[in-house]
Write an enzyme that holds these catalytic residues in place. Structure first.
Site, PDB file in Angstrom:
ATOM      1  N   HIS A 118     -10.436  -1.863  -7.135  1.00 31.10           N
ATOM      2  CA  HIS A 118     -10.344  -0.794  -6.136  1.00 31.10           C
ATOM      3  C   HIS A 118      -9.548   0.417  -6.621  1.00 31.10           C
ATOM      4  O   HIS A 118     -10.003   1.552  -6.482  1.00 31.10           O
ATOM      5  CB  HIS A 118      -9.740  -1.377  -4.861  1.00 31.10           C
ATOM      6  CG  HIS A 118      -9.572  -0.402  -3.748  1.00 31.10           C
ATOM      7  ND1 HIS A 118     -10.643   0.231  -3.147  1.00 31.10           N
ATOM      8  CD2 HIS A 118      -8.462   0.078  -3.131  1.00 31.10           C
ATOM      9  CE1 HIS A 118     -10.190   1.040  -2.199  1.00 31.10           C
ATOM     10  NE2 HIS A 118      -8.876   0.972  -2.174  1.00 31.10           N
ATOM     11  N   ASP A 154       0.852  -1.200   0.000  1.00 27.26           N
ATOM     12  CA  ASP A 154       0.000   0.000   0.000  1.00 27.26           C
ATOM     13  C   ASP A 154       0.884   1.246   0.000  1.00 27.26           C
ATOM     14  O   ASP A 154       2.104   1.168   0.130  1.00 27.26           O
ATOM     15  CB  ASP A 154      -0.938  -0.019   1.219  1.00 27.26           C
ATOM     16  CG  ASP A 154      -2.208   0.788   0.963  1.00 27.26           C
ATOM     17  OD1 ASP A 154      -2.296   1.466  -0.080  1.00 27.26           O
ATOM     18  OD2 ASP A 154      -3.109   0.747   1.821  1.00 27.26           O
TER      19      ASP A 154
HETATM   20 FE1  N7H Z   1      -7.587   1.882  -0.851  1.00 28.13          FE
HETATM   21  N1  N7H Z   1      -6.280  -2.737  -0.351  1.00 28.13           N
HETATM   22  O1  N7H Z   1      -5.488  -3.285   0.314  1.00 28.13           O
HETATM   23  O2  N7H Z   1      -6.941  -3.371  -1.156  1.00 28.13           O
HETATM   24  N2  N7H Z   1      -6.021   0.781  -1.559  1.00 28.13           N
HETATM   25  N3  N7H Z   1      -7.949   0.487   0.570  1.00 28.13           N
HETATM   26  N4  N7H Z   1      -9.033   3.081  -0.032  1.00 28.13           N
HETATM   27  N5  N7H Z   1      -7.145   3.369  -2.152  1.00 28.13           N
HETATM   28  C1  N7H Z   1      -5.136   1.183  -2.520  1.00 28.13           C
HETATM   29  O3  N7H Z   1      -1.960   2.410  -5.101  1.00 28.13           O
HETATM   30  C2  N7H Z   1      -7.387  -0.766   0.670  1.00 28.13           C
HETATM   31  C3  N7H Z   1      -9.795   2.795   1.061  1.00 28.13           C
HETATM   32  C4  N7H Z   1      -7.814   4.583  -2.292  1.00 28.13           C
HETATM   33  O4  N7H Z   1      -4.114   6.413  -7.106  1.00 28.13           O
HETATM   34  C5  N7H Z   1      -4.197   0.123  -2.768  1.00 28.13           C
HETATM   35  O5  N7H Z   1      -0.992   3.032  -3.246  1.00 28.13           O
HETATM   36  C6  N7H Z   1      -7.923  -1.438   1.850  1.00 28.13           C
HETATM   37  C7  N7H Z   1     -10.791   3.829   1.259  1.00 28.13           C
HETATM   38  C8  N7H Z   1      -7.150   5.408  -3.304  1.00 28.13           C
HETATM   39  O6  N7H Z   1      -4.299   4.526  -8.168  1.00 28.13           O
HETATM   40  C9  N7H Z   1      -4.535  -0.913  -1.950  1.00 28.13           C
HETATM   41  C10 N7H Z   1      -8.797  -0.554   2.429  1.00 28.13           C
HETATM   42  C11 N7H Z   1     -10.599   4.749   0.250  1.00 28.13           C
HETATM   43  C12 N7H Z   1      -6.065   4.662  -3.749  1.00 28.13           C
HETATM   44  C13 N7H Z   1      -5.702  -0.517  -1.180  1.00 28.13           C
HETATM   45  C14 N7H Z   1      -8.818   0.635   1.623  1.00 28.13           C
HETATM   46  C15 N7H Z   1      -9.485   4.273  -0.541  1.00 28.13           C
HETATM   47  C16 N7H Z   1      -6.085   3.391  -3.013  1.00 28.13           C
HETATM   48  C17 N7H Z   1      -3.054   0.141  -3.794  1.00 28.13           C
HETATM   49  C18 N7H Z   1      -9.642  -0.713   3.657  1.00 28.13           C
HETATM   50  C19 N7H Z   1     -11.342   6.021  -0.041  1.00 28.13           C
HETATM   51  C20 N7H Z   1      -5.039   5.086  -4.785  1.00 28.13           C
HETATM   52  C21 N7H Z   1      -1.850   0.866  -3.280  1.00 28.13           C
HETATM   53  C22 N7H Z   1      -9.422  -1.561   4.618  1.00 28.13           C
HETATM   54  C23 N7H Z   1     -12.610   6.215   0.215  1.00 28.13           C
HETATM   55  C24 N7H Z   1      -5.506   4.755  -6.176  1.00 28.13           C
HETATM   56  C25 N7H Z   1      -1.583   2.205  -3.937  1.00 28.13           C
HETATM   57  C26 N7H Z   1      -4.559   5.280  -7.231  1.00 28.13           C
HETATM   58  C27 N7H Z   1      -5.138   2.401  -3.188  1.00 28.13           C
HETATM   59  C28 N7H Z   1      -6.443  -1.304  -0.276  1.00 28.13           C
HETATM   60  C29 N7H Z   1      -9.611   1.717   1.876  1.00 28.13           C
HETATM   61  C30 N7H Z   1      -8.951   4.951  -1.618  1.00 28.13           C
HETATM   62  C31 N7H Z   1      -3.756  -2.229  -1.911  1.00 28.13           C
HETATM   63  C32 N7H Z   1      -7.620  -2.819   2.353  1.00 28.13           C
HETATM   64  C33 N7H Z   1     -11.830   3.872   2.387  1.00 28.13           C
HETATM   65  C34 N7H Z   1      -7.563   6.800  -3.732  1.00 28.13           C
END
Ligand code: N7H
Length: 480
Positions: free
Chosen positions: A336, A196
């Protein structure tokens, strides 16, 4: 130009941490608190300080010195109820000052069920931990450091300033949640196992050595009072150089998520190659997230992980969904990362309308919490111990940032009027943070219309919206 000594450190550079407290407090004595706050201000870690700390960490690594650099950080944020208690007029923080029905003013509890999609209790309240339901949270200290000893010591210092434990206490602790990065090689991975913190907005005029990826954003998308902040011209001075913080306490059902991947493992990849059950489960997970566990984006390497690419900052964020605007072959529309940052699906398209993504971008911080999955949990595919993500993100407009992403991209899967028609038919709900039993298409690369149903893997336990003021705002207006 950004005044890095005036902006709290977590906003632009992220407080360096191995462990962190999210310490939520109630202000019991407003006038006394404002006096005590004067003594806290010198302890607040600014962006300038974080940059120096990061240099110390880099030097330590370069010299291959043993152990960790001892360091701590402290930031402070306030909820709208906190400003009311302190009798600080916060009108210019509101996205609509006339009606004051904005997210910051009404607070996240009111927002949770109707707007964010959180499950409700029979009485209509979000099904959260009680500590977030009583309208008592006035503020938040984020205390970070390299060890539990360091952050406990810093917490004692903070408590002493506000007289906690004495008759003259000006605050009451509501709840402290401890976050920890995961052990060993998993240190930058969240609990489902994915790397992440790769993609965050790159800020014009602040970030140096910009790596290829989405376009840079104006500083005002994240820091109030600058170009890119719609309300820039009407913010009071004390409300500049700050940022809104959306906090979410999110449990992750890891053994259940793992079992789902095994039970629904893909049989073939997009080239028609037969997959082993392990490979099929891994590919399914990667298609739900949009990246492999290593961090490699599936838009670049759709059917085979590439750990070298994942590690290369020049390549690991340089993808745009450019060749597949109407296709889910490489990456599902609802993956996601595609949902939360649609990149060229919306902007910079050669022959289509270009809709800017920048106003909806957020600076993600936060940290993992809870223990690793036990053998018993793995065997029974059932979560017994709480674990997950203390999600935190900064922006200058909560409605366009966190709320928009969670609402229209993640929870409800609204046909988003901004996206192309082809998306509307199959976009559906975010498989990672979407709520309720839901379906998603695009997971099978060879049959993208096939829909797979899935339960919630992330359970919200609480949250609030805060404002993280500048150092001058704290010193000259909030403290007296
Ligand atoms: Fe997410 N995951 O592990 O699956 N998220 N996220 N997120 N997320 C991202 O690109 C995760 C949550 C965003 O610019 C990655 O840095 C988990 C909320 C945004 O391409 C992974 C949870 C919200 C991005 C996860 C969670 C977001 C992003 C890839 C909750 C907003 C960047 C790593 C437990 C409402 C997208 C990365 C981009 C990336 C996960 C929550 C938003 C692996 C497990 C609640 C904007």
């Amino acid at each position: 130009k950004l005044d890095l000594k005036n902006i709290q450190g977590d906003i632009l550079s992220g407080l360096p941490k191995k462990t962190e407290f999210y310490y939520f407090f109630n202000i019991t004595d407003g006038p006394e608190f404002r006096k005590d706050l004067c003594d806290l201000v010198p302890l607040i870690t600014t962006v300038d300080q974080v940059l120096k700390d990061r240099k110390r960490i880099d030097d330590h690594k370069k010299q291959k010195l043993p152990g960790l650099v001892p360091l701590t950080g402290v930031n402070i944020s306030f909820s709208h109820l906190g400003f009311v208690k302190l009798k600080i007029n916060d009108d210019t923080l509101s996205a609509n000052p006339a009606s004051r029905t904005d997210a910051f003013t009404v607070g996240q509890k009111k927002d949770a069920v109707t707007t964010l999609g959180d499950p409700a209790r029979p009485d209509g309240q979000p099904d959260w931990d009680d500590s977030f339901l009583k309208n008592e949270i006035h503020g938040l200290f984020i205390i970070s450091g390299e060890s539990i000893e360091s952050i406990e010591k810093k917490k004692r210092e903070v408590n002493k300033i506000f007289g906690v434990g004495s008759e003259k206490a000006s605050i009451k602790e509501i709840k402290t949640i401890k976050g920890d990065v995961r052990p060993g090689d998993l240190h930058a991975h969240e609990h489902f196992g994915f790397l992440d913190g790769i993609s965050n907005p790159v800020i014009k005029g602040f970030d140096k050595d910009v790596n290829p990826g989405p376009p840079v954003v104006d500083p005002g998308v994240i820091v109030t009072g600058h170009t890119g902040d719609e309300a820039k011209d009407r913010r009071q001075d004390w409300a500049k150089d700050g940022s809104f913080l959306a906090f979410r306490w999110l449990d992750q059902l890891v053994p259940e998520f793992d079992k789902y991947l095994v039970d629904n493992a893909l049989k073939e990849d997009g080239n028609g190659q037969t997959l082993t059950p392990e490979q099929g489960a891994e590919l399914l997970g990667a298609r739900m997230v949009g990246r492999w566990k290593s961090g490699a984006p599936i838009d670049l390497v759709p059917f085979k992980d590439d750990p070298q690419l994942a590690k290369d900052p020049k390549r690991n964020n340089n993808f745009h969904y450019a060749d597949e605007i109407n296709s889910q072959l490489r990456c599902p529309f609802a993956a996601h990362v595609r949902k939360t940052n649609p990149r060229n699906d919306l902007e910079g398209r050669p022959n289509g309308v270009s809709i800017p993504v920048a106003p909806n971008r957020i600076m993600r911080r936060g940290i993992q919490f809870g223990k690793e999955v036990t053998k018993e949990e793995k065997e029974s595919a059932t979560t017994k111990l709480p674990r997950g993500l203390l999600f935190a993100c900064y922006q200058t407009n909560l409605e366009k940032g966190f709320q928009f992403i969670q609402q229209s991209k993640v929870s409800f899967g609204h046909a988003d009027s901004r996206t192309s028609k082809a998306h509307d038919n199959h976009i559906r709900l975010d498989p990672i943070v979407g709520q309720g039993n839901r379906v998603m298409s695009g997971l099978d690369p060879l049959d993208p219309k096939k829909e797979l149903s899935m339960p919630a893997f992330v359970v919200p336990r609480g949250g609030e919206y805060f404002f993280t003021p500048s150092l001058k705002g704290l010193k000259n207006t909030i403290a007296v």
